[in-house]
Design an enzyme around this catalytic site. Structure first.
Site, PDB file in Angstrom:
ATOM      1  N   CYS A  75       0.824  -1.207   0.000  1.00  0.00           N
ATOM      2  CA  CYS A  75       0.000   0.000   0.000  1.00  0.00           C
ATOM      3  C   CYS A  75       0.857   1.254   0.000  1.00  0.00           C
ATOM      4  CB  CYS A  75      -0.919   0.001   1.219  1.00  0.00           C
ATOM      5  SG  CYS A  75      -2.003   1.426   1.315  1.00  0.00           S
ATOM      6  N   CYS A  81      -0.722   5.648   7.561  1.00  0.00           N
ATOM      7  CA  CYS A  81      -1.962   5.046   8.053  1.00  0.00           C
ATOM      8  C   CYS A  81      -1.646   4.114   9.219  1.00  0.00           C
ATOM      9  CB  CYS A  81      -2.626   4.261   6.914  1.00  0.00           C
ATOM     10  SG  CYS A  81      -4.030   3.268   7.419  1.00  0.00           S
ATOM     11  N   GLN A 304     -18.075 -10.550  13.198  1.00  0.00           N
ATOM     12  CA  GLN A 304     -16.631 -10.713  12.990  1.00  0.00           C
ATOM     13  C   GLN A 304     -16.240 -10.216  11.597  1.00  0.00           C
ATOM     14  OE1 GLN A 304     -14.205 -11.549  14.952  1.00  0.00           O
ATOM     15  NE2 GLN A 304     -15.050 -12.761  16.639  1.00  0.00           N
ATOM     16  N   TYR A 333     -21.033 -13.528  27.277  1.00  0.00           N
ATOM     17  CA  TYR A 333     -20.694 -12.445  26.346  1.00  0.00           C
ATOM     18  C   TYR A 333     -21.076 -12.884  24.932  1.00  0.00           C
ATOM     19  CZ  TYR A 333     -17.550 -11.467  30.325  1.00  0.00           C
ATOM     20  OH  TYR A 333     -17.010 -11.267  31.581  1.00  0.00           O
ATOM     21  N   GLU A 354     -25.826 -11.756  27.337  1.00  0.00           N
ATOM     22  CA  GLU A 354     -25.228 -10.575  26.711  1.00  0.00           C
ATOM     23  C   GLU A 354     -25.838  -9.326  27.329  1.00  0.00           C
ATOM     24  OE1 GLU A 354     -23.517  -7.698  24.745  1.00  0.00           O
ATOM     25  OE2 GLU A 354     -22.837  -9.773  24.462  1.00  0.00           O
ATOM     26  N   ASP A 405     -16.358 -15.476  25.673  1.00  0.00           N
ATOM     27  CA  ASP A 405     -15.735 -14.638  24.640  1.00  0.00           C
ATOM     28  C   ASP A 405     -15.843 -13.178  25.067  1.00  0.00           C
ATOM     29  OD1 ASP A 405     -14.615 -13.611  22.362  1.00  0.00           O
ATOM     30  OD2 ASP A 405     -16.251 -14.175  21.021  1.00  0.00           O
ATOM     31  N   CYS A 432      -9.503 -12.023  22.288  1.00  0.00           N
ATOM     32  CA  CYS A 432      -8.766 -11.193  21.325  1.00  0.00           C
ATOM     33  C   CYS A 432      -7.601 -10.483  22.003  1.00  0.00           C
ATOM     34  CB  CYS A 432      -9.704 -10.170  20.669  1.00  0.00           C
ATOM     35  SG  CYS A 432     -10.491  -9.042  21.847  1.00  0.00           S
TER      36      CYS A 432
END
Length: 477
Positions: A75, A81, A304, A333, A354, A405, A432
């Site tokens: 890129c 960026c 996702q 979650y 949730e 999660d 994550c």
């Protein structure tokens, strides 16, 4: 030792490793230097940008000898960026660094000696893999890439219209990009068409300084499996005539678009969500398919962003859950219910919990449209749903399998305590953030659980982000 160096000094540095958030690591007279843009194996001249008590921060000034792991970024915007910090690193090396990051987190934070980490699963697609991109409007442009940018004057407020991505640590300025390799070529066509329309419009872009203006964000959502394509223009107010003109011009330039939505955000908060949405073309939603299931995605839905890798992540989660069809599963979650619905055909019943009400509505809708009848979704904060607001547990008592999660911050200590109290035979922890995952897993393992295996999955090539799935089993006795 830190007094020996000051901001602006030039020093030679040999990059020896990688650190979290994409920074490379070198050592100088006992001090650690975190170098933006370095690659392990590089010999560099770097300019010191920050002097801290225990470390220095620097950026690359000159590459004296490039690392064999260094590659040419695809890129033209790389370096300015903030989206693809590792595009200059060979992809196989990226995977090695990410796997090592998971290992380091479980060793240093979790205190595990030789944690059971399986080989990382990479992405087949390393470009054009995202199904969602969010671009920002601004009246101020980031003029050039480092290091020259610091010496250039800012353009005045309201001088023009720019559309693109934020540069790191600058909320007010936009890199006016001409191309991005994260989403499809169609996304770049839409980006150009929307920028052209905004520049011809009588309405100005939203200013961070005056908190006035019309154009705020452009969100593009593109389903990989169905090819449905949503354009969501986020504005500060409802201007029907302008949106009708926008929709007509955009569809004439990009006829592949299947729906156009206008989200109204009149508040100061710089987020691509708002008080309400108006649909100007199509159904106002798109549909995506994962594992034989069809998910409806609205402008505000979470989904996702790497469809193919999400399917792999869910397959691993299901495999780690070792379901035989008789189990009651809690999915904590649960978001819009994607994991709960994915594992439902192998379980007796799944209960998803949730806190976000709209996510619960999405989950229930997705269950109905897929004919899944053995899922129950409950709205509420986990701290309450596992402690005082537990009436639902009379219908769905202690689970056989727990799937977790959580967000990047991990789990609240009270939630960890209550999960331990449930004494669930098997826990699958999807994360994550390996640092908070390792912290929470350590707590479980100090309370009669054993860590069986960890599977890292790369969802975001060219970034430092990594997902990992951990399986924990309750010890007998």
């Amino acid at each position: 030792m830190e007094g020996s160096y000051k901001r602006g000094d030039l020093v030679r540095a040999e990059i020896s490793g990688s650190a979290f958030e994409g920074k490379a690591v070198a050592r100088l007279e006992g001090l650690v230097i975190f170098v933006d843009g370095g690659v392990p194996g590089d010999l560099l001249t770097v300019r010191i940008t920050k002097v801290k008590k225990n470390h220095l921060e620097a950026r690359v000034e000159t590459i004296e000898t490039p690392s064999p792991l260094r590659t040419t970024p695809r890129c033209r915007h790389f370096g300015a960026c903030g989206g693809c910090k590792w595009q200059h690193v060979d992809y196989r090396a990226q995977l090695d660094f990410k796997e090592r990051h998971v290992r380091d987190a479980f060793e240093r934070i979790g205190g595990f000696e030789d944690p059971p980490i399986l080989p990382i699963i990479g992405s087949d697609e390393i470009y054009f893999y995202r199904n969602k991109m969010e671009f920002s409007f601004s009246d101020q442009q980031w003029l050039t890439s480092p290091p020259e940018r610091d010496a250039l004057p800012d353009r005045g407020v309201g001088s023009s219209t720019y559309l693109g991505l934020h540069v790191p640590q600058r909320f007010d300025k936009i890199l006016d990009i001409s191309e991005c390799y994260l989403q499809s070529e169609l996304s770049n066509r839409i980006l150009s068409a929307v920028r052209d329309f905004a520049r011809k419009s009588k309405y100005p872009v939203y200013s961070y300084h005056t908190h006035s203006g019309y154009f705020r964000f452009l969100v593009i959502r593109q389903a990989k499996r169905t090819n449905e394509l949503m354009v969501n223009l986020v504005t500060s107010e409802d201007q029907t005539d302008e949106m009708l003109r926008f929709t007509k011009e955009l569809r004439s330039r990009v006829p592949e678009i299947t729906t156009v939505v206008n989200t109204i955000n009149s508040k100061k908060a710089q987020v691509a969500f708002g008080e309400h949405e108006e649909t100007y073309f199509g159904p106002g939603v798109i549909h995506e398919q994962i594992g034989g299931l069809t998910f409806t995605i609205s402008a505000g839905s979470f989904f996702q962003t790497n469809t193919a890798q999400a399917e792999r992540l869910y397959e691993i989660t299901k495999s780690f859950a070792a379901l035989k069809g008789t189990e009651l599963v809690y999915d904590l979650y649960s978001g819009t219910g994607s994991i709960a619905l994915f594992v439902a055909n192998s379980a007796r019943h799944v209960v998803g919990i949730e806190s976000v009400e709209s996510a619960i509505s999405d989950a229930e809708r997705n269950a109905r449209q897929n004919g899944v009848k053995n899922c129950t979704f409950i709205q509420g904060d986990l701290k309450d749903r596992l402690t005082k607001d537990v009436e639902w547990m009379k219908t769905h008592p202690r689970p056989d399998v727990l799937i977790i999660d959580p967000p990047r911050s991990g789990m609240h200590p009270t939630v960890v305590e209550e999960i331990v109290r449930l004494n669930v035979p098997l826990i699958v922890y999807v994360s994550c953030n390996p640092a908070t995952q390792a912290r929470d897993v350590k707590e479980f393992c100090e309370n009669n659980y054993g860590l069986e295996k960890i599977q890292p999955v790369d969802m975001f090539p060219h970034t430092y982000h990594i997902e990992s799935v951990a399986q924990l089993c309750r010890r007998k006795g």
